[in-house]
Design a protein around this motif. Structure first.
Motif, PDB file in Angstrom:
ATOM      1  N   GLY A  74       1.379  -1.111   0.884  1.00  0.00           N
ATOM      2  CA  GLY A  74       0.115   0.250  -0.026  1.00  0.00           C
ATOM      3  C   GLY A  74       0.887   1.080   0.474  1.00  0.00           C
ATOM      4  N   PRO A  75      -0.102   2.118  -0.065  1.00  0.00           N
ATOM      5  CA  PRO A  75       0.723   3.667   0.023  1.00  0.00           C
ATOM      6  C   PRO A  75       1.364   4.106   1.062  1.00  0.00           C
ATOM      7  CG  PRO A  75      -1.589   3.953  -0.259  1.00  0.00           C
ATOM      8  CD  PRO A  75      -1.291   2.706  -0.062  1.00  0.00           C
ATOM      9  N   ASP A  76       2.776   4.266   1.103  1.00  0.00           N
ATOM     10  CA  ASP A  76       3.659   4.566   2.696  1.00  0.00           C
ATOM     11  C   ASP A  76       3.187   5.561   3.554  1.00  0.00           C
ATOM     12  OD1 ASP A  76       5.239   4.353   4.114  1.00  0.00           O
ATOM     13  OD2 ASP A  76       6.600   6.104   3.675  1.00  0.00           O
ATOM     14  N   ASP A  77       1.672   4.797   3.919  1.00  0.00           N
ATOM     15  CA  ASP A  77       0.911   5.951   4.326  1.00  0.00           C
ATOM     16  C   ASP A  77       0.841   5.369   6.663  1.00  0.00           C
ATOM     17  OD1 ASP A  77      -0.191   4.591   4.181  1.00  0.00           O
ATOM     18  OD2 ASP A  77      -1.300   5.978   2.764  1.00  0.00           O
ATOM     19  N   ALA A  78       0.146   5.793   7.702  1.00  0.00           N
ATOM     20  CA  ALA A  78      -0.104   5.717   8.458  1.00  0.00           C
ATOM     21  C   ALA A  78      -0.921   4.864   8.430  1.00  0.00           C
ATOM     22  CB  ALA A  78      -0.692   6.662   9.408  1.00  0.00           C
ATOM     23  N   THR A  79      -1.766   4.511   7.585  1.00  0.00           N
ATOM     24  CA  THR A  79      -2.464   3.408   7.385  1.00  0.00           C
ATOM     25  C   THR A  79      -1.981   2.032   6.906  1.00  0.00           C
ATOM     26  OG1 THR A  79      -4.928   4.375   6.439  1.00  0.00           O
ATOM     27  CG2 THR A  79      -4.160   1.928   6.194  1.00  0.00           C
ATOM     28  N   PHE A  80      -1.299   2.012   6.000  1.00  0.00           N
ATOM     29  CA  PHE A  80       0.217   0.896   6.054  1.00  0.00           C
ATOM     30  C   PHE A  80       0.906   0.123   7.090  1.00  0.00           C
ATOM     31  CE2 PHE A  80       4.338  -0.827   5.220  1.00  0.00           C
ATOM     32  CZ  PHE A  80       4.339  -1.551   4.505  1.00  0.00           C
TER      33      PHE A  80
ATOM     34  N   THR B 264       8.641   1.561  -3.777  1.00  0.00           N
ATOM     35  CA  THR B 264       8.610   1.946  -5.230  1.00  0.00           C
ATOM     36  C   THR B 264       8.210   3.188  -5.198  1.00  0.00           C
ATOM     37  OG1 THR B 264       8.217   1.119  -7.666  1.00  0.00           O
ATOM     38  CG2 THR B 264       6.586   0.415  -6.323  1.00  0.00           C
ATOM     39  N   PHE B 265       7.861   3.547  -6.426  1.00  0.00           N
ATOM     40  CA  PHE B 265       7.409   4.811  -7.364  1.00  0.00           C
ATOM     41  C   PHE B 265       6.836   4.727  -7.600  1.00  0.00           C
ATOM     42  CE2 PHE B 265       6.925   9.505  -8.773  1.00  0.00           C
ATOM     43  CZ  PHE B 265       6.181   9.794  -8.105  1.00  0.00           C
ATOM     44  N   ASP B 266       4.666   5.231  -7.809  1.00  0.00           N
ATOM     45  CA  ASP B 266       3.995   5.151  -9.227  1.00  0.00           C
ATOM     46  C   ASP B 266       3.889   6.330  -9.785  1.00  0.00           C
ATOM     47  OD1 ASP B 266       2.496   6.574  -7.367  1.00  0.00           O
ATOM     48  OD2 ASP B 266       1.057   4.819  -7.547  1.00  0.00           O
TER      49      ASP B 266
ATOM     50  N   VAL C  86       4.264   7.070  -3.045  1.00  0.00           N
ATOM     51  CA  VAL C  86       5.907   5.644  -2.516  1.00  0.00           C
ATOM     52  C   VAL C  86       4.599   4.841  -2.082  1.00  0.00           C
ATOM     53  CG1 VAL C  86       7.448   5.483  -0.952  1.00  0.00           C
ATOM     54  CG2 VAL C  86       7.384   7.213  -1.590  1.00  0.00           C
ATOM     55  N   ILE C  87       4.958   3.413  -2.587  1.00  0.00           N
ATOM     56  CA  ILE C  87       4.567   2.380  -2.156  1.00  0.00           C
ATOM     57  C   ILE C  87       5.341   0.965  -2.002  1.00  0.00           C
ATOM     58  CG2 ILE C  87       2.805   0.551  -3.599  1.00  0.00           C
ATOM     59  CD1 ILE C  87       1.427   2.327  -4.146  1.00  0.00           C
ATOM     60  N   VAL C  88       4.764   0.777  -0.846  1.00  0.00           N
ATOM     61  CA  VAL C  88       5.409   0.490  -0.077  1.00  0.00           C
ATOM     62  C   VAL C  88       4.633  -1.557   0.109  1.00  0.00           C
ATOM     63  CG1 VAL C  88       6.604  -0.336   1.849  1.00  0.00           C
ATOM     64  CG2 VAL C  88       6.180   2.279   1.720  1.00  0.00           C
ATOM     65  N   ALA C  89       5.880  -2.610  -0.022  1.00  0.00           N
ATOM     66  CA  ALA C  89       5.337  -4.137   0.226  1.00  0.00           C
ATOM     67  C   ALA C  89       6.304  -4.497   1.287  1.00  0.00           C
ATOM     68  CB  ALA C  89       5.711  -4.597  -1.460  1.00  0.00           C
ATOM     69  N   GLN C  90       5.412  -5.330   2.396  1.00  0.00           N
ATOM     70  CA  GLN C  90       7.074  -5.753   3.662  1.00  0.00           C
ATOM     71  C   GLN C  90       6.131  -6.880   3.852  1.00  0.00           C
ATOM     72  OE1 GLN C  90       9.123  -4.514   5.616  1.00  0.00           O
ATOM     73  NE2 GLN C  90       8.951  -6.860   5.942  1.00  0.00           N
ATOM     74  N   ALA C  91       6.347  -8.063   3.863  1.00  0.00           N
ATOM     75  CA  ALA C  91       6.009  -9.949   4.230  1.00  0.00           C
ATOM     76  C   ALA C  91       6.533  -9.609   5.479  1.00  0.00           C
ATOM     77  CB  ALA C  91       7.164 -10.389   3.421  1.00  0.00           C
ATOM     78  N   VAL C  92       5.117 -10.361   5.963  1.00  0.00           N
ATOM     79  CA  VAL C  92       5.773 -10.674   7.073  1.00  0.00           C
ATOM     80  C   VAL C  92       5.560 -12.447   7.153  1.00  0.00           C
ATOM     81  CG1 VAL C  92       5.151  -8.757   8.742  1.00  0.00           C
ATOM     82  CG2 VAL C  92       3.133 -10.218   7.300  1.00  0.00           C
ATOM     83  N   LEU C  93       5.508 -13.242   8.527  1.00  0.00           N
ATOM     84  CA  LEU C  93       5.817 -14.640   8.134  1.00  0.00           C
ATOM     85  C   LEU C  93       5.339 -15.079  10.148  1.00  0.00           C
ATOM     86  CD1 LEU C  93       9.932 -15.455   7.094  1.00  0.00           C
ATOM     87  CD2 LEU C  93       7.322 -16.265   5.973  1.00  0.00           C
TER      88      LEU C  93
END
Length: 60
Positions: A16-22, A43-45, A49-56
């Motif tokens: 999602g966008p790099d914001d407080a919700t993310f 990345t920047f669209d 700014v769009i962020v992806a974070q993997a969690v396990l």
């Protein structure tokens, strides 16, 4: 707990966008017991700014 709560998968990718919700979404998963997998991808669209974070889910 040996499995994630509420039938959630053991591997998740939050995007999602790099914001407080993310940040809140990732924080909630960490509070549940997930662990970060590596660092985020960013990345920047062209507009934001769009962020992806993997969690396990820890299996041991």
């Amino acid at each position: 707990m040996s499995t994630p709560p509420e039938g959630l998968p053991i591997y998740r990718v939050v995007t999602g966008p790099d914001d407080a919700t993310f940040c809140r979404r990732v924080s909630e998963l960490l509070t549940l017991g997930y662990q970060l997998h590596e660092g985020p991808s960013v990345t920047f669209d062209g507009a934001s700014v769009i962020v992806a974070q993997a969690v396990l889910w820890p299996t041991r």
